[in-house]
Design a protein around this motif. Structure first.
Motif, PDB file in Angstrom:
ATOM      1  N   GLU A 109      21.505  32.489  18.358  1.00 24.54           N
ATOM      2  CA  GLU A 109      22.176  32.504  19.651  1.00 24.54           C
ATOM      3  C   GLU A 109      23.502  31.774  19.527  1.00 24.54           C
ATOM      4  N   THR A 110      24.405  32.103  20.427  1.00 24.81           N
ATOM      5  CA  THR A 110      25.669  31.402  20.537  1.00 24.81           C
ATOM      6  C   THR A 110      25.576  30.447  21.707  1.00 24.81           C
ATOM      7  N   MET A 111      25.791  29.159  21.447  1.00 27.94           N
ATOM      8  CA  MET A 111      25.818  28.169  22.516  1.00 27.94           C
ATOM      9  C   MET A 111      27.209  28.193  23.134  1.00 27.94           C
ATOM     10  N   ARG A 112      27.254  28.326  24.454  1.00 25.61           N
ATOM     11  CA  ARG A 112      28.541  28.341  25.137  1.00 25.61           C
ATOM     12  C   ARG A 112      28.371  27.768  26.539  1.00 25.61           C
ATOM     13  N   PRO A 113      29.487  27.370  27.179  1.00 28.13           N
ATOM     14  CA  PRO A 113      29.386  26.835  28.537  1.00 28.13           C
ATOM     15  C   PRO A 113      28.823  27.874  29.506  1.00 28.13           C
ATOM     16  N   MET A 114      28.025  27.408  30.436  1.00 25.25           N
ATOM     17  CA  MET A 114      27.449  28.267  31.463  1.00 25.25           C
ATOM     18  C   MET A 114      28.524  28.639  32.484  1.00 25.25           C
ATOM     19  N   THR A 115      28.493  29.884  32.932  1.00 21.54           N
ATOM     20  CA  THR A 115      29.377  30.340  34.000  1.00 21.54           C
ATOM     21  C   THR A 115      28.548  30.595  35.254  1.00 21.54           C
ATOM     22  N   VAL A 116      29.229  30.767  36.359  1.00 21.93           N
ATOM     23  CA  VAL A 116      28.545  31.115  37.608  1.00 21.93           C
ATOM     24  C   VAL A 116      27.828  32.452  37.448  1.00 21.93           C
ATOM     25  N   ALA A 117      28.434  33.397  36.748  1.00 20.69           N
ATOM     26  CA  ALA A 117      27.785  34.688  36.503  1.00 20.69           C
ATOM     27  C   ALA A 117      26.502  34.492  35.683  1.00 20.69           C
ATOM     28  N   ASP A 118      26.541  33.583  34.704  1.00 18.57           N
ATOM     29  CA  ASP A 118      25.326  33.288  33.933  1.00 18.57           C
ATOM     30  C   ASP A 118      24.229  32.753  34.838  1.00 18.57           C
ATOM     31  N   LEU A 119      24.584  31.825  35.710  1.00  9.57           N
ATOM     32  CA  LEU A 119      23.577  31.251  36.599  1.00  9.57           C
ATOM     33  C   LEU A 119      23.007  32.320  37.531  1.00  9.57           C
ATOM     34  N   SER A 120      23.845  33.222  37.998  1.00  9.58           N
ATOM     35  CA  SER A 120      23.343  34.333  38.820  1.00  9.58           C
ATOM     36  C   SER A 120      22.318  35.150  38.039  1.00  9.58           C
ATOM     37  N   GLN A 121      22.589  35.417  36.763  1.00  7.98           N
ATOM     38  CA  GLN A 121      21.659  36.183  35.930  1.00  7.98           C
ATOM     39  C   GLN A 121      20.363  35.399  35.692  1.00  7.98           C
TER      40      GLN A 121
ATOM     41  N   GLY B  39      20.873  39.019  25.723  1.00 12.46           N
ATOM     42  CA  GLY B  39      21.046  38.263  26.961  1.00 12.46           C
ATOM     43  C   GLY B  39      20.851  36.772  26.755  1.00 12.46           C
ATOM     44  N   ILE B  40      20.749  36.066  27.846  1.00 13.95           N
ATOM     45  CA  ILE B  40      20.595  34.604  27.817  1.00 13.95           C
ATOM     46  C   ILE B  40      19.159  34.266  27.456  1.00 13.95           C
ATOM     47  N   ARG B  41      18.984  33.661  26.293  1.00 16.70           N
ATOM     48  CA  ARG B  41      17.638  33.332  25.812  1.00 16.70           C
ATOM     49  C   ARG B  41      17.203  31.931  26.209  1.00 16.70           C
ATOM     50  N   GLY B  42      18.155  31.103  26.631  1.00 12.41           N
ATOM     51  CA  GLY B  42      17.816  29.762  27.079  1.00 12.41           C
ATOM     52  C   GLY B  42      19.029  29.117  27.707  1.00 12.41           C
ATOM     53  N   TYR B  43      18.789  28.028  28.407  1.00 13.72           N
ATOM     54  CA  TYR B  43      19.900  27.323  29.053  1.00 13.72           C
ATOM     55  C   TYR B  43      19.522  25.879  29.305  1.00 13.72           C
ATOM     56  N   LEU B  44      20.549  25.073  29.527  1.00 13.52           N
ATOM     57  CA  LEU B  44      20.384  23.674  29.884  1.00 13.52           C
ATOM     58  C   LEU B  44      21.463  23.335  30.901  1.00 13.52           C
ATOM     59  N   MET B  45      21.049  22.685  31.980  1.00 10.04           N
ATOM     60  CA  MET B  45      21.980  22.195  32.994  1.00 10.04           C
ATOM     61  C   MET B  45      21.906  20.675  32.968  1.00 10.04           C
ATOM     62  N   GLY B  46      23.041  20.020  32.749  1.00  7.44           N
ATOM     63  CA  GLY B  46      23.052  18.570  32.690  1.00  7.44           C
ATOM     64  C   GLY B  46      24.443  18.022  32.895  1.00  7.44           C
ATOM     65  N   TRP B  47      24.535  16.717  32.960  1.00 11.17           N
ATOM     66  CA  TRP B  47      25.819  16.038  33.159  1.00 11.17           C
ATOM     67  C   TRP B  47      25.700  14.599  32.668  1.00 11.17           C
TER      68      TRP B  47
ATOM     69  N   VAL C  81      27.245  23.954  38.205  1.00  9.42           N
ATOM     70  CA  VAL C  81      28.046  24.659  37.194  1.00  9.42           C
ATOM     71  C   VAL C  81      29.530  24.421  37.442  1.00  9.42           C
ATOM     72  N   HIS C  82      29.940  24.471  38.702  1.00 10.37           N
ATOM     73  CA  HIS C  82      31.356  24.236  39.016  1.00 10.37           C
ATOM     74  C   HIS C  82      31.797  22.825  38.617  1.00 10.37           C
ATOM     75  N   GLU C  83      30.980  21.819  38.900  1.00 11.06           N
ATOM     76  CA  GLU C  83      31.382  20.423  38.696  1.00 11.06           C
ATOM     77  C   GLU C  83      31.063  19.873  37.319  1.00 11.06           C
ATOM     78  N   PHE C  84      30.029  20.395  36.677  1.00 11.52           N
ATOM     79  CA  PHE C  84      29.588  19.854  35.387  1.00 11.52           C
ATOM     80  C   PHE C  84      29.498  20.941  34.319  1.00 11.52           C
ATOM     81  N   GLY C  85      30.377  21.925  34.423  1.00 10.38           N
ATOM     82  CA  GLY C  85      30.335  23.061  33.506  1.00 10.38           C
ATOM     83  C   GLY C  85      30.479  22.695  32.041  1.00 10.38           C
ATOM     84  N   ALA C  86      31.125  21.589  31.755  1.00 14.53           N
ATOM     85  CA  ALA C  86      31.317  21.197  30.355  1.00 14.53           C
ATOM     86  C   ALA C  86      30.006  20.808  29.676  1.00 14.53           C
ATOM     87  N   THR C  87      28.994  20.468  30.463  1.00 13.23           N
ATOM     88  CA  THR C  87      27.709  20.064  29.876  1.00 13.23           C
ATOM     89  C   THR C  87      26.549  20.938  30.354  1.00 13.23           C
TER      90      THR C  87
END
Length: 146
Positions: free
Chosen positions: A3-15, A53-61, A38-44
């Motif tokens: 997988e490619t690790m990349r910043p989450m977008t709003v479109a990703d979160l919708s998916q 598609g998206i196989r995993g995700y992490l939301m953090g700050w 995602v808007h405020e802490f998108g860098a992390t």
């Protein structure tokens, strides 16, 4: 699969929200998947993307006390047991340290034995804290120094 690790977008979160059962089964976890995070802490906040598609995700700050807080981490049902959760944690630790974090923190419900097993296996200490989420609402608090 790589997988490619990349910043989450709003479109990703919708998916992710649209595919919630693939990540959380029968648990409705939409309540905590807030777009302002995602808007405020998108860098992390990140996704593990692949041609499938998206196989995993992490939301953090990173908070003002230099703690990298992991709000949610999930892997899709077809990515479990591949080490993806560990790789998401490693990438978050790298990003959080770059923002000055000196430790990581996560929480889960006391009954979530899978989360407890996962986090302790990747080096977090675990402690039950009574009333953490309000009166009568104990949580397991995970901590790990960077």
């Amino acid at each position: 699969m790589t997988e490619t690790m990349r910043p989450m977008t709003v479109a990703d979160l919708s998916q992710i929200v649209a595919d919630m059962p693939r990540y959380w089964g029968e648990r409705d976890m939409r309540w905590g998947h807030m777009f302002p995070i995602v808007h405020e802490f998108g860098a992390t906040c990140m996704v593990a993307d692949s041609p499938e598609g998206i196989r995993g995700y992490l939301m953090g700050w990173v908070n003002p006390d230099h703690v990298g807080y992991i709000h949610f981490i999930a892997t899709r049902d077809d990515a479990r047991g591949t080490g993806l959760g560990r790789r998401l944690h490693e990438e978050f630790a790298r990003l959080a340290a770059a923002q000055g974090a000196t430790r990581l923190k996560a929480i889960t419900g006391v009954v979530n034995t899978n989360s407890v097993a996962f986090h302790t296996a990747i080096g977090f200490s675990a402690q039950v804290v009574e009333d953490y989420a309000g009166p009568g609402e104990a949580r397991v608090v995970f901590l790990r120094d960077l």
